[in-house]
Design a protein around this motif. Structure first.
Motif, PDB file in Angstrom:
ATOM      1  N   ALA A 221       0.834  -1.208   0.000  1.00  0.00           N
ATOM      2  CA  ALA A 221       0.000   0.000   0.000  1.00  0.00           C
ATOM      3  C   ALA A 221       0.862   1.249   0.000  1.00  0.00           C
ATOM      4  O   ALA A 221       0.564   2.230  -0.705  1.00  0.00           O
ATOM      5  CB  ALA A 221      -0.929  -0.011   1.209  1.00  0.00           C
ATOM      6  N   THR A 222       1.949   1.227   0.757  1.00  0.00           N
ATOM      7  CA  THR A 222       2.833   2.392   0.833  1.00  0.00           C
ATOM      8  C   THR A 222       3.537   2.628  -0.497  1.00  0.00           C
ATOM      9  O   THR A 222       3.699   3.779  -0.931  1.00  0.00           O
ATOM     10  CB  THR A 222       3.855   2.197   1.949  1.00  0.00           C
ATOM     11  OG1 THR A 222       3.178   2.032   3.206  1.00  0.00           O
ATOM     12  CG2 THR A 222       4.794   3.380   2.050  1.00  0.00           C
ATOM     13  N   ALA A 223       3.965   1.542  -1.150  1.00  0.00           N
ATOM     14  CA  ALA A 223       4.637   1.697  -2.441  1.00  0.00           C
ATOM     15  C   ALA A 223       3.711   2.324  -3.466  1.00  0.00           C
ATOM     16  O   ALA A 223       4.107   3.210  -4.238  1.00  0.00           O
ATOM     17  CB  ALA A 223       5.125   0.332  -2.929  1.00  0.00           C
ATOM     18  N   ARG A 224       2.448   1.895  -3.472  1.00  0.00           N
ATOM     19  CA  ARG A 224       1.485   2.464  -4.422  1.00  0.00           C
ATOM     20  C   ARG A 224       1.214   3.940  -4.096  1.00  0.00           C
ATOM     21  O   ARG A 224       1.136   4.780  -4.995  1.00  0.00           O
ATOM     22  CB  ARG A 224       0.191   1.655  -4.380  1.00  0.00           C
ATOM     23  CG  ARG A 224      -0.710   1.852  -5.577  1.00  0.00           C
ATOM     24  CD  ARG A 224      -1.914   0.933  -5.483  1.00  0.00           C
ATOM     25  NE  ARG A 224      -1.588  -0.452  -5.712  1.00  0.00           N
ATOM     26  CZ  ARG A 224      -1.682  -1.058  -6.893  1.00  0.00           C
ATOM     27  NH1 ARG A 224      -2.085  -0.369  -7.946  1.00  0.00           N
ATOM     28  NH2 ARG A 224      -1.391  -2.342  -7.020  1.00  0.00           N
TER      29      ARG A 224
ATOM     30  N   GLY B 225      -0.663  -0.832 -15.627  1.00  0.00           N
ATOM     31  CA  GLY B 225       0.532  -1.621 -15.345  1.00  0.00           C
ATOM     32  C   GLY B 225       0.997  -1.541 -13.908  1.00  0.00           C
ATOM     33  O   GLY B 225       2.091  -2.004 -13.581  1.00  0.00           O
ATOM     34  N   VAL B 226       0.191  -0.945 -13.005  1.00  0.00           N
ATOM     35  CA  VAL B 226       0.588  -0.839 -11.595  1.00  0.00           C
ATOM     36  C   VAL B 226       0.003  -2.045 -10.856  1.00  0.00           C
ATOM     37  O   VAL B 226      -1.062  -1.954 -10.242  1.00  0.00           O
ATOM     38  CB  VAL B 226       0.110   0.480 -10.970  1.00  0.00           C
ATOM     39  CG1 VAL B 226       0.682   0.638  -9.569  1.00  0.00           C
ATOM     40  CG2 VAL B 226       0.530   1.657 -11.830  1.00  0.00           C
ATOM     41  N   THR B 227       0.667  -3.182 -10.946  1.00  0.00           N
ATOM     42  CA  THR B 227       0.239  -4.390 -10.252  1.00  0.00           C
ATOM     43  C   THR B 227       1.114  -4.616  -9.029  1.00  0.00           C
ATOM     44  O   THR B 227       2.183  -3.999  -8.878  1.00  0.00           O
ATOM     45  CB  THR B 227       0.345  -5.613 -11.176  1.00  0.00           C
ATOM     46  OG1 THR B 227       1.732  -5.800 -11.537  1.00  0.00           O
ATOM     47  CG2 THR B 227      -0.478  -5.399 -12.442  1.00  0.00           C
ATOM     48  N   ASP B 228       0.649  -5.516  -8.150  1.00  0.00           N
ATOM     49  CA  ASP B 228       1.449  -5.820  -6.966  1.00  0.00           C
ATOM     50  C   ASP B 228       2.808  -6.392  -7.369  1.00  0.00           C
ATOM     51  O   ASP B 228       3.840  -6.093  -6.745  1.00  0.00           O
ATOM     52  CB  ASP B 228       0.707  -6.827  -6.083  1.00  0.00           C
ATOM     53  CG  ASP B 228      -0.491  -6.190  -5.390  1.00  0.00           C
ATOM     54  OD1 ASP B 228      -0.625  -4.950  -5.456  1.00  0.00           O
ATOM     55  OD2 ASP B 228      -1.285  -6.932  -4.782  1.00  0.00           O
ATOM     56  N   GLU B 229       2.822  -7.213  -8.419  1.00  0.00           N
ATOM     57  CA  GLU B 229       4.086  -7.797  -8.872  1.00  0.00           C
ATOM     58  C   GLU B 229       5.038  -6.722  -9.385  1.00  0.00           C
ATOM     59  O   GLU B 229       6.245  -6.748  -9.115  1.00  0.00           O
ATOM     60  CB  GLU B 229       3.822  -8.834  -9.974  1.00  0.00           C
ATOM     61  CG  GLU B 229       3.105 -10.087  -9.515  1.00  0.00           C
ATOM     62  CD  GLU B 229       1.636  -9.857  -9.203  1.00  0.00           C
ATOM     63  OE1 GLU B 229       1.083  -8.826  -9.670  1.00  0.00           O
ATOM     64  OE2 GLU B 229       1.048 -10.690  -8.490  1.00  0.00           O
ATOM     65  N   ALA B 230       4.470  -5.748 -10.139  1.00  0.00           N
ATOM     66  CA  ALA B 230       5.310  -4.665 -10.651  1.00  0.00           C
ATOM     67  C   ALA B 230       5.830  -3.786  -9.524  1.00  0.00           C
ATOM     68  O   ALA B 230       6.969  -3.307  -9.568  1.00  0.00           O
ATOM     69  CB  ALA B 230       4.527  -3.836 -11.667  1.00  0.00           C
ATOM     70  N   LEU B 231       5.000  -3.584  -8.492  1.00  0.00           N
ATOM     71  CA  LEU B 231       5.455  -2.794  -7.348  1.00  0.00           C
ATOM     72  C   LEU B 231       6.573  -3.504  -6.601  1.00  0.00           C
ATOM     73  O   LEU B 231       7.556  -2.883  -6.181  1.00  0.00           O
ATOM     74  CB  LEU B 231       4.275  -2.523  -6.404  1.00  0.00           C
ATOM     75  CG  LEU B 231       3.226  -1.525  -6.898  1.00  0.00           C
ATOM     76  CD1 LEU B 231       2.020  -1.515  -5.970  1.00  0.00           C
ATOM     77  CD2 LEU B 231       3.813  -0.124  -7.019  1.00  0.00           C
ATOM     78  N   ARG B 232       6.421  -4.830  -6.422  1.00  0.00           N
ATOM     79  CA  ARG B 232       7.473  -5.595  -5.727  1.00  0.00           C
ATOM     80  C   ARG B 232       8.776  -5.585  -6.519  1.00  0.00           C
ATOM     81  O   ARG B 232       9.864  -5.484  -5.958  1.00  0.00           O
ATOM     82  CB  ARG B 232       7.009  -7.035  -5.512  1.00  0.00           C
ATOM     83  CG  ARG B 232       5.874  -7.203  -4.511  1.00  0.00           C
ATOM     84  CD  ARG B 232       5.639  -8.671  -4.205  1.00  0.00           C
ATOM     85  NE  ARG B 232       4.516  -8.866  -3.302  1.00  0.00           N
ATOM     86  CZ  ARG B 232       3.284  -9.177  -3.671  1.00  0.00           C
ATOM     87  NH1 ARG B 232       3.019  -9.319  -4.970  1.00  0.00           N
ATOM     88  NH2 ARG B 232       2.325  -9.345  -2.795  1.00  0.00           N
ATOM     89  N   ALA B 233       8.640  -5.660  -7.843  1.00  0.00           N
ATOM     90  CA  ALA B 233       9.831  -5.714  -8.680  1.00  0.00           C
ATOM     91  C   ALA B 233      10.397  -4.336  -8.999  1.00  0.00           C
ATOM     92  O   ALA B 233      11.529  -4.219  -9.489  1.00  0.00           O
ATOM     93  CB  ALA B 233       9.503  -6.438  -9.990  1.00  0.00           C
ATOM     94  N   GLY B 234       9.613  -3.290  -8.709  1.00  0.00           N
ATOM     95  CA  GLY B 234      10.068  -1.934  -8.991  1.00  0.00           C
ATOM     96  C   GLY B 234      10.148  -1.626 -10.468  1.00  0.00           C
ATOM     97  O   GLY B 234      11.022  -0.863 -10.903  1.00  0.00           O
ATOM     98  N   THR B 235       9.244  -2.215 -11.262  1.00  0.00           N
ATOM     99  CA  THR B 235       9.296  -2.037 -12.715  1.00  0.00           C
ATOM    100  C   THR B 235       8.214  -1.093 -13.250  1.00  0.00           C
ATOM    101  O   THR B 235       7.991  -1.038 -14.460  1.00  0.00           O
ATOM    102  CB  THR B 235       9.153  -3.407 -13.414  1.00  0.00           C
ATOM    103  OG1 THR B 235       7.909  -4.014 -13.006  1.00  0.00           O
ATOM    104  CG2 THR B 235      10.319  -4.317 -13.044  1.00  0.00           C
ATOM    105  N   VAL B 236       7.518  -0.386 -12.365  1.00  0.00           N
ATOM    106  CA  VAL B 236       6.480   0.539 -12.826  1.00  0.00           C
ATOM    107  C   VAL B 236       7.134   1.737 -13.511  1.00  0.00           C
ATOM    108  O   VAL B 236       8.080   2.325 -12.997  1.00  0.00           O
ATOM    109  CB  VAL B 236       5.609   1.005 -11.642  1.00  0.00           C
ATOM    110  CG1 VAL B 236       4.569   2.010 -12.119  1.00  0.00           C
ATOM    111  CG2 VAL B 236       4.934  -0.185 -10.989  1.00  0.00           C
TER     112      VAL B 236
END
Length: 297
Positions: A73-76, A252-263
């Motif tokens: 949540a914080t990353a988003r 493209g803002v998915t949990d996986e993309a947030l974890r990987a830092g690829t947004v």
């Protein structure tokens, strides 16, 4: 009904404000009580464009642990904050709050043939994970860009969003404009009374800001005494933006993309216009009231 009256010199009004001492007289005499006067209560409403706008968006994260849910949540929310800062050139005021709650496996019991009731199941062995919410509050004085800022926040994929609210923060210029309009209204009313009575308005003897009569009688709602002054300026109203029934997809803002830092931040900034909704505002109303006493020629 507003009360406008022509008054003669009355000794009973000797203790009113605006008085001075004459030749050692033990009773102060109001300057406007020495001759015929006209009292006029002026009221004015002016419309001023709002100078503040704000909205809130809430981002959600789920995880097996509180730390994982909070991190998502914080990353988003941080990503949205960065988008808003770039779109506003750092001029927007942003605050945020974080909440984390556990959620459990639901248990129901059948109470009737087609009805079930949820049973509380908050036990450690039924814990499924945690859900976190970060609410981002955005305030800006750039009303022309507020829809774009909200569009940028929406592009990140919030779980909830509020309307855009507009407000007016009164300043010296707007307060003086409302006051000047109220004084002009009181003067016009006094001139009407003087004309009807076959006289002319003389110099201004007393001017008081507020909703009460200059002559000490209560004016307004019952129980409002001479020492209970009303607010000189009041601000009302807000404009609502169109509700958001569903979030648009494909950012493209998915949990996986947030974890990987690829947004891709640039793609979110570019998508802000696609997510921007109209945010027209209505003028805010300022009110000012005065009481004026004029001499009669």
């Amino acid at each position: 009904m507003k009360r406008i009256s022509i008054l003669a010199c009355l000794p009973a009004l000797a203790l009113m404000a605006g008085c001075d001492w004459q030749n050692g007289n033990a009773s102060p005499v109001p300057v406007w009580a020495r001759e015929a006067t006209i009292e006029a209560l002026g009221r004015a409403y002016i419309e001023v464009a709002p100078n503040r706008a704000d909205f809130s968006v809430t981002y959600q994260g789920r995880g097996q642990t509180a730390a994982e849910a909070g991190a998502l949540a914080t990353a988003r929310a941080n990503l949205a904050t960065e988008v808003i800062n770039q779109l506003s050139d750092g001029e927007a005021r942003i605050t945020s709050q974080l909440e984390i709650h556990p959620f459990y496996r639901q248990v129901t019991i059948r109470v009737e043939e087609f009805e079930e009731r949820l049973v509380e199941n908050e036990h450690p062995d039924s814990l499924l994970g945690y859900i976190a919410h970060v609410t981002v509050n955005v305030e800006s004085t750039d009303l022309a860009r507020i829809a774009l800022l909200r569009g940028g926040a929406m592009a990140v994929g919030p779980a909830d969003a509020t309307d855009v609210y507009f407000a007016l923060e009164p300043n010296v210029e707007t307060q003086q404009a409302a006051f000047e309009a109220a004084v002009a209204d009181a003067t016009a009313r006094a001139e009407i009374v003087a004309r009807v009575s076959g006289n002319q308005v003389g110099p201004l003897l007393l001017l008081r800001e507020g909703a009460q009569s200059c002559l000490g009688e209560e004016y307004g709602s019952p129980g409002q005494g001479p020492d209970q002054t009303m607010d000189v300026i009041t601000v009302t109203g807000y404009s609502r933006q169109r509700s958001v029934s569903e979030l648009l997809a494909a950012t493209g803002v998915t949990d996986e993309a947030l974890r990987a830092g690829t947004v891709d931040l640039d793609s979110l900034i570019a998508a802000a216009e696609d997510f921007a909704l109209s945010s027209d505002f209505t003028p805010e109303r300022l009110e000012s009231r005065v009481c004026a006493v004029f001499a009669v020629r």
